[in-house]
Design a protein around this motif. Structure first.
Motif, PDB file in Angstrom:
ATOM      1  N   GLU A  90       0.688  -3.524  -1.006  1.00 38.59           N
ATOM      2  CA  GLU A  90      -0.590  -3.373  -0.313  1.00 38.59           C
ATOM      3  C   GLU A  90      -0.762  -1.897  -0.010  1.00 38.59           C
ATOM      4  N   ILE A  91       0.353  -1.155   0.046  1.00 45.76           N
ATOM      5  CA  ILE A  91       0.218   0.473   0.333  1.00 45.76           C
ATOM      6  C   ILE A  91       0.985   0.974  -0.716  1.00 45.76           C
ATOM      7  N   GLY A  92       0.515   2.292  -0.840  1.00 42.52           N
ATOM      8  CA  GLY A  92       1.096   3.378  -1.878  1.00 42.52           C
ATOM      9  C   GLY A  92       0.463   3.429  -3.057  1.00 42.52           C
ATOM     10  N   PRO A  93       0.908   4.270  -3.973  1.00 43.63           N
ATOM     11  CA  PRO A  93      -0.003   4.535  -5.080  1.00 43.63           C
ATOM     12  C   PRO A  93       0.099   3.621  -6.219  1.00 43.63           C
ATOM     13  N   TYR A  94       1.252   2.983  -6.226  1.00 42.56           N
ATOM     14  CA  TYR A  94       1.374   1.645  -7.421  1.00 42.56           C
ATOM     15  C   TYR A  94       0.102   0.741  -7.260  1.00 42.56           C
ATOM     16  N   ALA A  95       0.230   0.223  -5.850  1.00 43.07           N
ATOM     17  CA  ALA A  95      -0.795  -0.700  -5.439  1.00 43.07           C
ATOM     18  C   ALA A  95      -2.407  -0.029  -5.616  1.00 43.07           C
ATOM     19  N   GLY A  96      -2.494   0.856  -5.061  1.00 40.41           N
ATOM     20  CA  GLY A  96      -3.604   1.751  -5.271  1.00 40.41           C
ATOM     21  C   GLY A  96      -4.833   0.692  -4.577  1.00 40.41           C
ATOM     22  N   CYS A  97      -4.635   0.145  -3.196  1.00 42.69           N
ATOM     23  CA  CYS A  97      -5.521  -0.657  -2.679  1.00 42.69           C
ATOM     24  C   CYS A  97      -6.870   0.045  -1.918  1.00 42.69           C
ATOM     25  N   ALA A  98      -7.851  -0.564  -1.829  1.00 39.56           N
ATOM     26  CA  ALA A  98      -9.141  -0.057  -0.892  1.00 39.56           C
ATOM     27  C   ALA A  98      -8.885  -0.028   0.455  1.00 39.56           C
ATOM     28  N   PRO A  99      -9.533   0.487   1.304  1.00 38.56           N
ATOM     29  CA  PRO A  99      -9.353   0.475   2.765  1.00 38.56           C
ATOM     30  C   PRO A  99      -9.616  -1.148   3.285  1.00 38.56           C
ATOM     31  N   CYS A 100      -9.265  -1.376   4.493  1.00 34.88           N
ATOM     32  CA  CYS A 100      -9.579  -2.735   4.793  1.00 34.88           C
ATOM     33  C   CYS A 100     -10.889  -3.078   4.695  1.00 34.88           C
ATOM     34  N   GLY A 101     -11.154  -4.310   4.286  1.00 34.85           N
ATOM     35  CA  GLY A 101     -12.751  -4.852   4.432  1.00 34.85           C
ATOM     36  C   GLY A 101     -13.198  -5.001   5.626  1.00 34.85           C
ATOM     37  N   VAL A 102     -14.268  -5.586   5.473  1.00 35.12           N
ATOM     38  CA  VAL A 102     -14.956  -5.608   7.095  1.00 35.12           C
ATOM     39  C   VAL A 102     -14.421  -6.713   7.792  1.00 35.12           C
ATOM     40  N   ASP A 103     -13.648  -7.742   7.234  1.00 33.58           N
ATOM     41  CA  ASP A 103     -13.117  -8.705   7.927  1.00 33.58           C
ATOM     42  C   ASP A 103     -11.711  -8.556   8.601  1.00 33.58           C
ATOM     43  N   TRP A 104     -11.506  -7.177   8.344  1.00 41.44           N
ATOM     44  CA  TRP A 104     -10.116  -6.835   8.665  1.00 41.44           C
ATOM     45  C   TRP A 104      -9.946  -5.564   9.648  1.00 41.44           C
ATOM     46  N   TRP A 105      -9.022  -5.454  10.593  1.00 38.70           N
ATOM     47  CA  TRP A 105      -9.062  -4.354  11.222  1.00 38.70           C
ATOM     48  C   TRP A 105      -7.680  -3.441  10.763  1.00 38.70           C
ATOM     49  N   SER A 106      -7.938  -2.035  10.613  1.00 43.39           N
ATOM     50  CA  SER A 106      -6.840  -1.390  10.131  1.00 43.39           C
ATOM     51  C   SER A 106      -5.972  -0.699  11.361  1.00 43.39           C
ATOM     52  N   CYS A 107      -4.548  -1.072  10.917  1.00 42.35           N
ATOM     53  CA  CYS A 107      -3.554  -0.706  12.191  1.00 42.35           C
ATOM     54  C   CYS A 107      -2.173  -0.938  11.484  1.00 42.35           C
ATOM     55  N   ILE A 108      -1.482  -0.497  12.131  1.00 43.49           N
ATOM     56  CA  ILE A 108       0.120  -1.019  11.829  1.00 43.49           C
ATOM     57  C   ILE A 108       0.616  -2.144  12.384  1.00 43.49           C
ATOM     58  N   PRO A 109       0.634  -3.199  11.489  1.00 41.59           N
ATOM     59  CA  PRO A 109       0.970  -4.522  12.232  1.00 41.59           C
ATOM     60  C   PRO A 109       2.223  -4.727  12.826  1.00 41.59           C
ATOM     61  N   VAL A 110       2.422  -5.660  13.799  1.00 43.97           N
ATOM     62  CA  VAL A 110       3.770  -5.778  14.339  1.00 43.97           C
ATOM     63  C   VAL A 110       4.259  -7.113  13.458  1.00 43.97           C
TER      64      VAL A 110
END
Ligand SMILES: [Ca+2]
Ligand SMILES: [Ca+2]
Length: 147
Positions: A90-110
């Protein structure tokens, strides 16, 4: 002929998939070798292909995690869930994911389950899901998004 040659296709959901023997049906990679026959003739549960995972799978359907001993099917990459266990899908250059979509909230999850996005349904539910509590104090409720 190897059963894995010429098996790469595009599913209806526009993800890279596995082409069944009928050369028409394209299934998501994670339906392979899961003990459930998905292809009309069962090619997704082929004994040889499923006997040595992931080595006998079509390479285009396998994503190697940060720890190369671990791997996930490519449709588990960038789905916001921590399938690798270290979030390398999910994170980092190898995954290369787009930012969170509209149904998601961007944060560092617990929650170990998520990596950099949490479902918006977890916002304002009275429970902390982000380390900075932004899900409870900053994240707008879904029905407010169009205000
Ligand atoms: Ca994932
Ligand atoms: Ca919450």
């Amino acid at each position: 002929m190897s059963p894995v040659v010429g098996r790469i296709c595009r599913t209806e959901d526009n993800v890279t998939g596995f082409l069944c023997d009928d050369r028409v049906t394209c299934i998501p990679p994670s339906d392979l070798c899961n003990g459930v026959v998905t292809c009309p003739k069962g090619a997704d549960e082929d004994t040889h292909m499923c006997s040595d995972l992931p080595n006998n799978l079509p390479g285009g359907l396998v994503f190697r995690c940060g720890n190369p001993q671990f791997w996930v099917f490519t449709d588990k990459k960038c789905n916001n869930f921590n399938d690798c266990g270290d979030c390398s899908d999910e994170i980092g250059p190898y995954a290369g994911c787009a930012p969170c979509g509209v149904d998601w909230w961007s944060c560092i999850p617990v929650d170990f389950q998520y990596c950099s996005c949490i479902p918006r349904g977890l916002c304002r539910d009275g429970r902390q899901h982000c380390y900075d509590w932004s899900d409870e104090y900053t994240c707008p409720q879904k029905f407010n998004l169009l205000d």
